[in-house]
Write a protein that holds these residues in place. Sequence first.
Motif, PDB file in Angstrom:
ATOM      1  N   LEU A  11       0.793  -1.255   0.038  1.00  0.00           N
ATOM      2  CA  LEU A  11       0.122  -0.144   0.092  1.00  0.00           C
ATOM      3  C   LEU A  11       0.827   1.233  -0.110  1.00  0.00           C
ATOM      4  O   LEU A  11       1.823   1.548   0.808  1.00  0.00           O
ATOM      5  N   TYR A  12       0.480   2.123  -0.893  1.00  0.00           N
ATOM      6  CA  TYR A  12       1.221   3.554  -0.953  1.00  0.00           C
ATOM      7  C   TYR A  12       0.107   4.676  -0.823  1.00  0.00           C
ATOM      8  O   TYR A  12      -1.085   4.170  -1.313  1.00  0.00           O
ATOM      9  N   LEU A  13       0.107   5.621  -0.375  1.00  0.00           N
ATOM     10  CA  LEU A  13      -0.992   6.846  -0.238  1.00  0.00           C
ATOM     11  C   LEU A  13      -0.549   8.173  -0.643  1.00  0.00           C
ATOM     12  O   LEU A  13       0.564   8.486  -0.451  1.00  0.00           O
ATOM     13  N   THR A  14      -1.392   8.688  -1.444  1.00  0.00           N
ATOM     14  CA  THR A  14      -1.244  10.174  -1.842  1.00  0.00           C
ATOM     15  C   THR A  14      -2.017  10.891  -0.681  1.00  0.00           C
ATOM     16  O   THR A  14      -3.216  10.777  -0.506  1.00  0.00           O
ATOM     17  N   GLN A  21      -8.396  16.528  -6.549  1.00  0.00           N
ATOM     18  CA  GLN A  21      -7.684  17.196  -7.727  1.00  0.00           C
ATOM     19  C   GLN A  21      -6.444  16.290  -8.234  1.00  0.00           C
ATOM     20  O   GLN A  21      -5.926  16.475  -9.164  1.00  0.00           O
ATOM     21  N   VAL A  22      -5.915  15.628  -7.086  1.00  0.00           N
ATOM     22  CA  VAL A  22      -4.686  14.774  -7.372  1.00  0.00           C
ATOM     23  C   VAL A  22      -4.481  13.638  -8.493  1.00  0.00           C
ATOM     24  O   VAL A  22      -5.723  13.121  -8.690  1.00  0.00           O
ATOM     25  N   LYS A  23      -3.709  13.571  -9.347  1.00  0.00           N
ATOM     26  CA  LYS A  23      -3.462  12.736 -10.572  1.00  0.00           C
ATOM     27  C   LYS A  23      -2.749  11.452 -10.181  1.00  0.00           C
ATOM     28  O   LYS A  23      -2.822  10.533 -11.112  1.00  0.00           O
ATOM     29  N   SER A  24      -1.699  11.605  -9.098  1.00  0.00           N
ATOM     30  CA  SER A  24      -0.791  10.440  -9.154  1.00  0.00           C
ATOM     31  C   SER A  24      -1.317   9.139  -8.731  1.00  0.00           C
ATOM     32  O   SER A  24      -0.718   8.224  -9.278  1.00  0.00           O
ATOM     33  N   PRO A  25      -2.722   9.059  -8.282  1.00  0.00           N
ATOM     34  CA  PRO A  25      -2.856   7.339  -7.958  1.00  0.00           C
ATOM     35  C   PRO A  25      -2.689   6.518  -9.167  1.00  0.00           C
ATOM     36  O   PRO A  25      -2.371   5.475  -9.339  1.00  0.00           O
ATOM     37  N   GLY A  26      -3.553   7.216 -10.203  1.00  0.00           N
ATOM     38  CA  GLY A  26      -3.668   6.318 -11.350  1.00  0.00           C
ATOM     39  C   GLY A  26      -2.128   6.296 -12.197  1.00  0.00           C
ATOM     40  O   GLY A  26      -1.586   5.180 -12.241  1.00  0.00           O
ATOM     41  N   GLY A  27      -1.369   7.477 -12.192  1.00  0.00           N
ATOM     42  CA  GLY A  27      -0.342   7.343 -13.220  1.00  0.00           C
ATOM     43  C   GLY A  27       0.913   6.510 -12.505  1.00  0.00           C
ATOM     44  O   GLY A  27       1.440   5.771 -13.054  1.00  0.00           O
ATOM     45  N   ILE A  28       0.978   6.597 -11.210  1.00  0.00           N
ATOM     46  CA  ILE A  28       2.209   6.011 -10.330  1.00  0.00           C
ATOM     47  C   ILE A  28       1.514   4.344 -10.186  1.00  0.00           C
ATOM     48  O   ILE A  28       2.399   3.512 -10.119  1.00  0.00           O
ATOM     49  N   THR A  29       0.366   4.099 -10.058  1.00  0.00           N
ATOM     50  CA  THR A  29       0.021   2.846  -9.705  1.00  0.00           C
ATOM     51  C   THR A  29       0.211   1.980 -11.080  1.00  0.00           C
ATOM     52  O   THR A  29       0.841   0.839 -11.198  1.00  0.00           O
ATOM     53  N   ARG A  30       0.041   2.760 -12.358  1.00  0.00           N
ATOM     54  CA  ARG A  30       0.525   2.018 -13.606  1.00  0.00           C
ATOM     55  C   ARG A  30       1.952   2.191 -13.616  1.00  0.00           C
ATOM     56  O   ARG A  30       2.517   1.033 -13.997  1.00  0.00           O
ATOM     57  N   GLY A  31       2.638   2.742 -13.225  1.00  0.00           N
ATOM     58  CA  GLY A  31       4.219   2.676 -13.032  1.00  0.00           C
ATOM     59  C   GLY A  31       4.642   1.412 -12.108  1.00  0.00           C
ATOM     60  O   GLY A  31       5.543   0.988 -12.562  1.00  0.00           O
ATOM     61  N   PHE A  32       4.078   1.421 -10.975  1.00  0.00           N
ATOM     62  CA  PHE A  32       4.159   0.129 -10.219  1.00  0.00           C
ATOM     63  C   PHE A  32       4.054  -1.234 -11.244  1.00  0.00           C
ATOM     64  O   PHE A  32       4.735  -2.299 -10.946  1.00  0.00           O
ATOM     65  N   GLU A  33       2.667  -0.996 -11.892  1.00  0.00           N
ATOM     66  CA  GLU A  33       2.614  -2.342 -12.691  1.00  0.00           C
ATOM     67  C   GLU A  33       3.533  -2.596 -13.674  1.00  0.00           C
ATOM     68  O   GLU A  33       4.015  -3.643 -13.999  1.00  0.00           O
ATOM     69  N   ALA A  34       3.857  -1.415 -14.525  1.00  0.00           N
ATOM     70  CA  ALA A  34       4.858  -1.487 -15.430  1.00  0.00           C
ATOM     71  C   ALA A  34       6.353  -1.836 -14.951  1.00  0.00           C
ATOM     72  O   ALA A  34       7.005  -2.706 -15.656  1.00  0.00           O
ATOM     73  N   ARG A  35       6.311  -1.916 -13.637  1.00  0.00           N
ATOM     74  CA  ARG A  35       7.737  -2.308 -13.025  1.00  0.00           C
ATOM     75  C   ARG A  35       7.645  -3.811 -12.354  1.00  0.00           C
ATOM     76  O   ARG A  35       8.319  -4.205 -11.549  1.00  0.00           O
ATOM     77  N   GLY A  36       6.426  -4.286 -12.595  1.00  0.00           N
ATOM     78  CA  GLY A  36       6.341  -5.545 -11.922  1.00  0.00           C
ATOM     79  C   GLY A  36       5.955  -5.440 -10.398  1.00  0.00           C
ATOM     80  O   GLY A  36       6.033  -6.816  -9.774  1.00  0.00           O
ATOM     81  N   PRO A  43      -5.827   7.700  -2.946  1.00  0.00           N
ATOM     82  CA  PRO A  43      -5.695   8.829  -2.218  1.00  0.00           C
ATOM     83  C   PRO A  43      -6.394   8.713  -0.887  1.00  0.00           C
ATOM     84  O   PRO A  43      -7.264   8.022  -0.471  1.00  0.00           O
ATOM     85  N   VAL A  44      -5.895   9.581  -0.127  1.00  0.00           N
ATOM     86  CA  VAL A  44      -6.403   9.896   1.472  1.00  0.00           C
ATOM     87  C   VAL A  44      -6.605  11.268   1.801  1.00  0.00           C
ATOM     88  O   VAL A  44      -5.417  11.804   1.639  1.00  0.00           O
ATOM     89  N   GLU A  45      -7.657  11.819   2.297  1.00  0.00           N
ATOM     90  CA  GLU A  45      -7.872  13.071   2.433  1.00  0.00           C
ATOM     91  C   GLU A  45      -7.679  13.208   4.012  1.00  0.00           C
ATOM     92  O   GLU A  45      -8.855  12.991   4.722  1.00  0.00           O
ATOM     93  N   VAL A  46      -6.517  13.809   4.429  1.00  0.00           N
ATOM     94  CA  VAL A  46      -6.328  13.917   5.775  1.00  0.00           C
ATOM     95  C   VAL A  46      -6.206  15.635   6.228  1.00  0.00           C
ATOM     96  O   VAL A  46      -5.527  16.052   5.758  1.00  0.00           O
ATOM     97  N   PRO A  47      -7.424  15.705   7.066  1.00  0.00           N
ATOM     98  CA  PRO A  47      -7.458  17.224   7.282  1.00  0.00           C
ATOM     99  C   PRO A  47      -6.106  17.813   8.288  1.00  0.00           C
ATOM    100  O   PRO A  47      -5.683  17.091   8.864  1.00  0.00           O
ATOM    101  N   PRO A  48      -5.938  19.007   7.951  1.00  0.00           N
ATOM    102  CA  PRO A  48      -4.619  19.522   8.723  1.00  0.00           C
ATOM    103  C   PRO A  48      -4.779  19.151  10.323  1.00  0.00           C
ATOM    104  O   PRO A  48      -3.595  18.753  11.076  1.00  0.00           O
ATOM    105  N   VAL A  69       2.952  12.955  -0.930  1.00  0.00           N
ATOM    106  CA  VAL A  69       2.483  14.037  -0.005  1.00  0.00           C
ATOM    107  C   VAL A  69       2.193  15.362  -0.692  1.00  0.00           C
ATOM    108  O   VAL A  69       3.103  16.054  -1.594  1.00  0.00           O
ATOM    109  N   THR A  70       0.861  15.999  -0.690  1.00  0.00           N
ATOM    110  CA  THR A  70       0.616  17.164  -1.324  1.00  0.00           C
ATOM    111  C   THR A  70      -0.013  18.176  -0.276  1.00  0.00           C
ATOM    112  O   THR A  70       0.320  17.892   0.853  1.00  0.00           O
ATOM    113  N   ILE A  71      -0.477  19.369  -1.002  1.00  0.00           N
ATOM    114  CA  ILE A  71      -0.716  20.456  -0.199  1.00  0.00           C
ATOM    115  C   ILE A  71      -1.835  20.048   0.699  1.00  0.00           C
ATOM    116  O   ILE A  71      -2.797  19.349   0.488  1.00  0.00           O
ATOM    117  N   PRO A  72      -1.907  20.321   2.062  1.00  0.00           N
ATOM    118  CA  PRO A  72      -0.855  21.484   2.785  1.00  0.00           C
ATOM    119  C   PRO A  72       0.012  20.584   3.513  1.00  0.00           C
ATOM    120  O   PRO A  72       0.596  21.317   4.455  1.00  0.00           O
TER     121      PRO A  72
END
Lengths: 265, 265
Positions: A11-14, A21-36, A43-48, A69-72
Amino acid sequence: MLERLSGDTRLYLTVGHPIPQVKSPGGITRGFEARGANAILVPVEVPPDRIDMFFELAADIGNLDGMVVTIPHKFRARQACATVSPRAELLGAANVLRRNPDGGWHGDMTDGIGFCNAVRAKGIGLAGRRALLIGAGGAGSAIALSLLDGGVESLAVFDLDTGRRDALVGKLATRYPNVAAAPAADPAGYGLIANASPAGMRPDDPLPVDAAGLTPAMHVGDVVTAPEVPPLIVAARAAGCTTNTGTEMYRAQVDVITDFLLGRD
Amino acid sequence: MLERLSGDTRLYLTVGHPIPQVKSPGGITRGFEARGANAILVPVEVPPDRIDMFFELAADIGNLDGMVVTIPHKFRARQACATVSPRAELLGAANVLRRNPDGGWHGDMTDGIGFCNAVRAKGIGLAGRRALLIGAGGAGSAIALSLLDGGVESLAVFDLDTGRRDALVGKLATRYPNVAAAPAADPAGYGLIANASPAGMRPDDPLPVDAAGLTPAMHVGDVVTAPEVPPLIVAARAAGCTTNTGTEMYRAQVDVITDFLLGRD
């Protein structure tokens, strides 16, 4: 990927707030897949007001191997790290975390690398270029550092907020002698223009630099991802410049982040 | 599913310790996809000494819509619920949680439903059947309740641990007059045999019931998922019984859980 999704998937979390609005889950999960790798980024929405508890709990989640990790939360994420890269240390922020062998977090800051990799992918070298950066916020700070690490001849930083501009220049100047504040967003005399401001996202935004000063010898890059070809890039192409869009920068960063998370950088 | 995985994907977690053995993430994520929901279920391994903190944090995770809870957290999960179904209340445990409109958790206990749905999918009715249950543990308790709710004529419960057997019978007898302890694992006289014990998982396990007593009028179901056709089912088929495997029960439960998590039950 979905075929392998099961209890043994790592498991990895954004982590951000907001998160839609984040786009990383799809792209990076495909990257994991491409690397076997049998791994997924979700995504996980954590309030401040819950981010401290989140990092306390995350340390003990057995199948959690890393985070984007993204904003904020990028500054708080650096505090959660046992070790960080030199650039994350200088910027005081981390956008990617992975486990050290002892389970503690190792952090890095990749926001600038995607920009420089996207430039290089166009056959454009950084060495010897005089660079002008527009925007001294989070993305701009990271790009500034990557441009300097990448060997630009000099870097001039412009921001409508001169206090923010001067704070970034002051921080970078402790390590690099070839950085200075730019008094205006005038591209004349530069070989590389980087827009790290949001100008171009809204239809009525002014261009971040004076388009009349763009010449064919310049390379122009933009962090704006929507529209996919923002107005500055339209103007730069019309002027004969080579260009990079924000989407190209994002794609170049996906590979960097995927390799970092899997410990293959 | 992977095509849609992004920041706006709704998050569901399978919570357990250990976690690698769980199969729900793949099956239920496919169930979300089949129902047109942009949602994903991923495994998260939460150690027992962190489960309180986990539930405290989970309440405030903005994109977390529900959970599947497995060993050893099903009893704690019921405590985390603001509201539960009557069967979760009676069993004191919950294996599925979703949000109420006010954000609090609503819990249910579906472990027994898959068994009964799998039986019905074979065209076998529960009404009027005299049922014998082997195994009064977590899965057995849930199956017992579902069989009684499903209208069996009577239920006899057998367990090598007579204390556990009698505790379950006592709990069920507060609501159902037609439940009793079985003195032996003898199928003679029953119309439905349910094995909820682990017997059959290891090659040298004895059969959970005396196979000599199996007759063609009986339906025999088994919770064991590995081997896919466990020895009891092999024996039951040889005796002319209709059967259900644990894998069929698991598949029947996937649909029940998916619908519950999406609020479409």
